[in-house]
Structure formats: structure tokens, C-alpha cells
Enzyme design. Structure first.
Site, PDB file in Angstrom:
ATOM      1  N   SER A  46      70.741  76.514 -21.967  1.00 43.28           N
ATOM      2  CA  SER A  46      71.654  75.381 -21.789  1.00 43.28           C
ATOM      3  C   SER A  46      70.892  74.106 -21.400  1.00 43.28           C
ATOM      4  CB  SER A  46      72.729  75.702 -20.749  1.00 43.28           C
ATOM      5  OG  SER A  46      72.132  76.032 -19.519  1.00 43.28           O
ATOM      6  N   HIS A  47      69.588  74.200 -21.187  1.00 40.85           N
ATOM      7  CA  HIS A  47      68.796  73.005 -20.885  1.00 40.85           C
ATOM      8  C   HIS A  47      67.645  72.793 -21.854  1.00 40.85           C
ATOM      9  CE1 HIS A  47      71.209  73.524 -17.323  1.00 40.85           C
ATOM     10  NE2 HIS A  47      71.117  72.217 -17.222  1.00 40.85           N
ATOM     11  N   PHE A 120      69.060  65.641 -16.882  1.00 42.09           N
ATOM     12  CA  PHE A 120      69.804  66.488 -17.819  1.00 42.09           C
ATOM     13  C   PHE A 120      69.122  67.849 -17.933  1.00 42.09           C
ATOM     14  CE2 PHE A 120      72.257  65.679 -22.039  1.00 42.09           C
ATOM     15  CZ  PHE A 120      73.455  65.842 -21.385  1.00 42.09           C
ATOM     16  N   LEU A 123      66.197  72.416 -12.718  1.00 39.72           N
ATOM     17  CA  LEU A 123      65.371  71.938 -11.598  1.00 39.72           C
ATOM     18  C   LEU A 123      64.169  72.839 -11.298  1.00 39.72           C
ATOM     19  CD1 LEU A 123      68.022  70.808  -8.939  1.00 39.72           C
ATOM     20  CD2 LEU A 123      66.996  69.488 -10.755  1.00 39.72           C
ATOM     21  N   GLU A 187      76.532  75.930 -19.187  1.00 45.68           N
ATOM     22  CA  GLU A 187      76.868  77.318 -19.539  1.00 45.68           C
ATOM     23  C   GLU A 187      78.330  77.403 -19.991  1.00 45.68           C
ATOM     24  OE1 GLU A 187      74.699  79.692 -19.608  1.00 45.68           O
ATOM     25  OE2 GLU A 187      73.054  78.751 -18.501  1.00 45.68           O
ATOM     26  N   PRO A 304      64.631  86.371  -7.947  1.00 49.27           N
ATOM     27  CA  PRO A 304      65.048  85.263  -8.808  1.00 49.27           C
ATOM     28  C   PRO A 304      63.825  84.622  -9.470  1.00 49.27           C
ATOM     29  CG  PRO A 304      65.426  84.732  -6.480  1.00 49.27           C
ATOM     30  CD  PRO A 304      64.982  86.154  -6.534  1.00 49.27           C
ATOM     31  N   ARG A 307      63.545  86.935 -14.496  1.00 49.08           N
ATOM     32  CA  ARG A 307      64.041  86.958 -15.884  1.00 49.08           C
ATOM     33  C   ARG A 307      63.320  85.901 -16.709  1.00 49.08           C
ATOM     34  NH1 ARG A 307      67.234  83.549 -18.675  1.00 49.08           N
ATOM     35  NH2 ARG A 307      67.354  82.285 -16.798  1.00 49.08           N
TER      36      ARG A 307
HETATM   37  P1  NDP Z   1      72.300  81.187 -13.028  1.00 42.23           P
HETATM   38  O1  NDP Z   1      73.561  81.583 -12.371  1.00 42.23           O
HETATM   39  O2  NDP Z   1      72.040  81.672 -14.396  1.00 42.23           O
HETATM   40  O3  NDP Z   1      71.063  81.644 -12.131  1.00 42.23           O
HETATM   41  C1  NDP Z   1      70.921  81.158 -10.824  1.00 42.23           C
HETATM   42  C2  NDP Z   1      69.690  81.737 -10.189  1.00 42.23           C
HETATM   43  O4  NDP Z   1      69.945  83.075  -9.792  1.00 42.23           O
HETATM   44  C3  NDP Z   1      68.467  81.783 -11.083  1.00 42.23           C
HETATM   45  O5  NDP Z   1      67.342  81.380 -10.360  1.00 42.23           O
HETATM   46  C4  NDP Z   1      68.386  83.255 -11.492  1.00 42.23           C
HETATM   47  O6  NDP Z   1      67.049  83.676 -11.763  1.00 42.23           O
HETATM   48  C5  NDP Z   1      68.920  83.926 -10.260  1.00 42.23           C
HETATM   49  N1  NDP Z   1      69.511  85.235 -10.526  1.00 42.23           N
HETATM   50  C6  NDP Z   1      70.404  85.553 -11.493  1.00 42.23           C
HETATM   51  N2  NDP Z   1      70.740  86.857 -11.411  1.00 42.23           N
HETATM   52  C7  NDP Z   1      70.035  87.365 -10.362  1.00 42.23           C
HETATM   53  C8  NDP Z   1      69.944  88.650  -9.764  1.00 42.23           C
HETATM   54  N3  NDP Z   1      70.648  89.688 -10.230  1.00 42.23           N
HETATM   55  N4  NDP Z   1      69.122  88.823  -8.713  1.00 42.23           N
HETATM   56  C9  NDP Z   1      68.399  87.776  -8.235  1.00 42.23           C
HETATM   57  N5  NDP Z   1      68.437  86.532  -8.758  1.00 42.23           N
HETATM   58  C10 NDP Z   1      69.242  86.325  -9.802  1.00 42.23           C
HETATM   59  O7  NDP Z   1      72.129  79.594 -12.984  1.00 42.23           O
HETATM   60  P2  NDP Z   1      73.263  78.471 -13.119  1.00 42.23           P
HETATM   61  O8  NDP Z   1      74.072  78.787 -14.309  1.00 42.23           O
HETATM   62  O9  NDP Z   1      73.943  78.264 -11.829  1.00 42.23           O
HETATM   63  O10 NDP Z   1      72.370  77.169 -13.412  1.00 42.23           O
HETATM   64  C11 NDP Z   1      71.667  77.081 -14.634  1.00 42.23           C
HETATM   65  C12 NDP Z   1      70.781  75.875 -14.668  1.00 42.23           C
HETATM   66  O11 NDP Z   1      71.531  74.694 -14.770  1.00 42.23           O
HETATM   67  C13 NDP Z   1      69.859  75.663 -13.467  1.00 42.23           C
HETATM   68  O12 NDP Z   1      68.544  75.647 -13.988  1.00 42.23           O
HETATM   69  C14 NDP Z   1      70.231  74.284 -12.932  1.00 42.23           C
HETATM   70  O13 NDP Z   1      69.129  73.516 -12.458  1.00 42.23           O
HETATM   71  C15 NDP Z   1      70.816  73.642 -14.152  1.00 42.23           C
HETATM   72  N6  NDP Z   1      71.731  72.541 -13.823  1.00 42.23           N
HETATM   73  C16 NDP Z   1      71.305  71.234 -13.984  1.00 42.23           C
HETATM   74  C17 NDP Z   1      72.143  70.169 -13.684  1.00 42.23           C
HETATM   75  C18 NDP Z   1      71.687  68.754 -13.796  1.00 42.23           C
HETATM   76  O14 NDP Z   1      72.463  67.854 -13.513  1.00 42.23           O
HETATM   77  N7  NDP Z   1      70.470  68.468 -14.174  1.00 42.23           N
HETATM   78  C19 NDP Z   1      73.528  70.402 -13.224  1.00 42.23           C
HETATM   79  C20 NDP Z   1      73.826  71.798 -13.024  1.00 42.23           C
HETATM   80  C21 NDP Z   1      72.979  72.821 -13.336  1.00 42.23           C
HETATM   81  P3  NDP Z   1      66.535  83.866 -13.313  1.00 42.23           P
HETATM   82  O15 NDP Z   1      66.342  82.464 -13.814  1.00 42.23           O
HETATM   83  O16 NDP Z   1      65.293  84.653 -13.196  1.00 42.23           O
HETATM   84  O17 NDP Z   1      67.635  84.588 -14.017  1.00 42.23           O
END
Ligand code: NDP
Length: 332
Positions: A46-47, A120, A123, A187, A304, A307
Site C-alpha cells: 500500500s506504500h 505518503f 515510516l 489498506e 515485528p 515479515r
Molecule cells: P500492519 O497492521 O500491517 O502492521 C503493523 C505492525 O505490526 C508491523 O510492524 C508488522 O510487522 C507488525 N505485525 C503484524 N503482525 C504481527 C504479529 N503477528 N506479531 C508481531 N508483529 C506483527 O500495519 P498498518 O496497516 O497499521 O500500517 C501499514 C503502513 O501504513 C505502515 O507502514 C505505516 O507507516 C503506513 N502509514 C502511513 C501513513 C502516512 O501518512 N504516511 C498513514 C498511515 C499509515 P511486519 O511489517 O513484519 O508485518
């Protein structure tokens, strides 16, 4: 969903060409194309290329300066401001991080406030870069209101992501990076595009009712904070750090100013780095490894960031949504 295989070099070239065509100078195009490519490499879809039409829209409307020249200024010995010159955030981050790293190694703690940029991207890029230099990284940013504070049915907060990275001795850093909404807006948009439902209660529809329909959430509805009032307070803290402290726009102010061209609104980012070497002392790394051993010994856990780091090992082509690829190719 139909996909087309594309190698990482091609993803970079495609992003770079499109961004250059719509006004990015070589340095700006390189910074953003690298961020997009790293997102595809790690499976942060998504990014990745998904954001290119939005990047282009904001260059076309002249909201974003594709030839930005960010400048660092020290506010105190260990607080640096990057004036982003109305460019994309990855450019300001590229300029600011080396100064933050140098400062944190001197003082044990450093703060980087990024002003007047358009974010966009994910992080983890910036926090992981700090952890790769043996520093702890923390970053957060606000956006436009799409999340209702706990108890409300109307949005005030952005999806306000926060990322934290911890360096490790012989391994990739531990990094979490998450929206403080139940789900990142990107997402939700990907789910809407691909015709998938989202978990019930991810957001409210336009009548204020809980729903599992991503289309209803993105068209007139709102997202909810994760963990009800607890996530809501973290989203509030992010507004205060990334806007109140940085001296940039709160999400509600960003919405008032934005031209809604589909690209990122203007805003700030708060980044903090800490040197465990200087603060905790020499044994910090072995000590925290013992903690990670305990954590990963529990059935069902994973660290975290794991993946993404596993995805990174794959040097083959990435599967890109064919419709998206067609849209981007038409932009060239
Ligand atoms: P996710 O819910 O997919 O993941 C959140 C975090 O949890 C990740 O670091 C992930 O690690 C970790 N995680 C997931 N499953 C597990 C698990 N079972 N055990 C341990 N850790 C786990 O992320 P979001 O959908 O909330 O966000 C996605 C992205 O969107 C982020 O990168 C965020 O920076 C970006 N974003 C950017 C914005 C902007 O304005 N620029 C605004 C909002 C979001 P892993 O990656 O290894 O799966």
C-alpha cells in the site's frame, strides 16, 4: 486480481521515470523512487507503486515541489529542524537523518522535526535506517482527518502512524510501524479496489454504523482508532508531537488547506533517536537479546518487522496489480 511480475530494478526505473516526467528533479525522484521500491521489495504494497498516481497528482497540481531543497537548522544542540521546502517527505528525511545520527551519537538523544513536507510513505524506512546505525528510532506523522476519536462518529485524527525500531547485534532490527487506526487507509483502499471485506468494526459507514465494507468506510464513512480509547489517546499524542511540537499542521488544519488532488496533504513529522550505547551502557545489546529470546520462545509469537525482512530476501520479481501498472504506464 491479475498481477504482472516486475523486477525491483524495473519498479525503480518506472517510479523514477514517472516522477521525473511530472517535475521531480533527479535528487527528489531518486529519494521517492527508492522509498517506493523498498516498499515493494518488503511487501508494503500500500506504500509502493500504489502511491504513484497520488504522487503524480500532487506534482501536476503543483501542490508539491518536485525540486525541493530541504535545509537543516539546529534549534538546540540536539534538536534539528528540516525545512522540507514543500517537497515529498523522503527527500527531507534523506537530508535530515545523517545530521540526526551525528547529533545522537554526540548527545545520546536527538530530535528531528520535519516541516512543510508531504508524507505518503511508510515510516519504517526512517526508523530502520536509524537502527541500522545502532540507534533506537521513533517516528510519527499526522494526516487528514479520517479517524473518529473514541466515542465520536466524525473524523478528527489522521490514521497517524507510529514506528519504533530497535537495533540488534547480528540480526535485522526489530521494527514496528503501524497506523493508530484499526487499519491504514491505504489498506482499506486496496481492499476496496480488490473487492475484499475488512474486519467488522474497522470503521463506520456514513450513518455512523459499524461496517466491514471498505467502500462504505472510504466514501463518507470513518475509520476507528485501534483499541478504542487507548489507541485514540496515542493518535492524539501523534497529533501533538507531529503538529503541535513540530509546529506544522494538525490533521484538521491539513484538510482545510489541502486541494484534495489525491496526493498527500502537507504536514510535519517527528523523529527521535536514542543511543543505547551512551544511555544504557556497553552491555545493552546482549541484555536486550535475552529479552528477544524470551519473547520468541513463546509459541505463536514473531518479532515485528520479520515479515518484511523475510520478503526482502527474495530477489525475484514482485507481483504488481496489472490494472495499477497499466494506469502508471499510461502516465509516461
Ligand atoms: P500492519 O497492521 O500491517 O502492521 C503493523 C505492525 O505490526 C508491523 O510492524 C508488522 O510487522 C507488525 N505485525 C503484524 N503482525 C504481527 C504479529 N503477528 N506479531 C508481531 N508483529 C506483527 O500495519 P498498518 O496497516 O497499521 O500500517 C501499514 C503502513 O501504513 C505502515 O507502514 C505505516 O507507516 C503506513 N502509514 C502511513 C501513513 C502516512 O501518512 N504516511 C498513514 C498511515 C499509515 P511486519 O511489517 O513484519 O508485518
Amino acid at each position: 486480481m491479475n498481477t504482472t511480475p516486475l523486477r525491483l530494478e524495473k519498479i525503480y526505473d518506472l517510479a523514477y521515470s514517472v516522477l521525473s516526467k511530472y517535475g521531480c528533479d533527479p535528487f527528489n525522484a531518486e529519494c521517492v523512487a527508492t522509498t517506493v521500491t523498498h516498499a515493494e521489495r518488503d511487501g508494503s504494497v500500500s506504500h509502493g507503486l500504489f502511491r504513484i498516481p497520488g504522487y503524480v497528482a500532487s506534482l501536476k497540481s503543483k501542490k508539491v515541489n518536485g525540486a525541493s531543497k530541504p535545509i537543516n537548522t539546529h534549534l538546540t544542540n540536539n534538536a534539528i529542524r528540516v525545512e522540507g521546502d514543500y517537497g515529498f517527505a523522503p527527500v527531507a528525511i534523506k537530508v535530515g537523518l545523517p545530521e540526526l545520527i551525528k547529533t545522537t551519537r554526540n548527545y545520546g538523544i536527538g530530535i528531528l522535526t520535519i516541516k512543510n513536507t508531504h508524507h505518503f510513505a511508510a515510516l519504517w524506512h526512517e526508523t530502520e535506517a536509524l537502527a541500522e546505525k545502532n540507534l533506537i528510532g521513533l517516528a510519527c506523522t499526522a494526516y487528514k482527518p479520517v479517524v473518529a476519536p473514541a466515542g465520536a462518529k466524525k473524523p478528527l485524527y489522521g490514521t497517524n502512524p507510529i514506528s519504533f525500531a530497535w537495533p540488534r547485534k547480528n540480526s535485522t532490527p526489530v521494527v514496528f510501524d503501524m497506523a493508530t487506526s484499526t487499519m491504514a487507509l491505504g489498506e482499506v483502499q486496496v481492499a476496496a479496489r480488490d473487492g475484499h471485506k475488512v474486519p467488522f468494526g474497522t470503521g463506520l459507514n456514513s450513518k455512523g454504523e459499524k461496517t466491514d465494507d471498505p467502500v462504505a468506510i472510504s466514501n463518507g464513512g470513518v475509520l476507528l482508532p485501534f483499541g478504542d480509547y487507548k489507541g485514540s489517546s496515542i493518535a492524539m499524542m501523534i497529533e501533538l508531537l507531529a503538529a503541535g511540537l513540530v509546529g506544522d499542521l494538525f490533521s484538521f488544519e491539513a484538510a482545510n488547506e489541502d486541494n484534495n488532488d489525491g496526493g498527500p496533504s502537507r504536514g510535519g513529522e517527528f523523529i527521535m533517536a536514542i543511543s543505547p550505547e551512551l544511555i544504557a551502557g556497553k552491555n545493552w545489546n546482549d541484555h536486550s537479546e535475552k529479552f528477544f529470546e524470551q519473547l520468541t520462545s513463546l509459541d505463536g509469537t514473531r518479532l515485528p518487522g520479520q515479515r518484511r525482512h523475510n520478503n526482502r530476501k527474495d530477489d525475484g520479481p514482485r507481483k504488481i496489480n496489472s490494472e495499477l501498472l497499466q494506469t502508471i504506464n499510461q502516465l509516461i
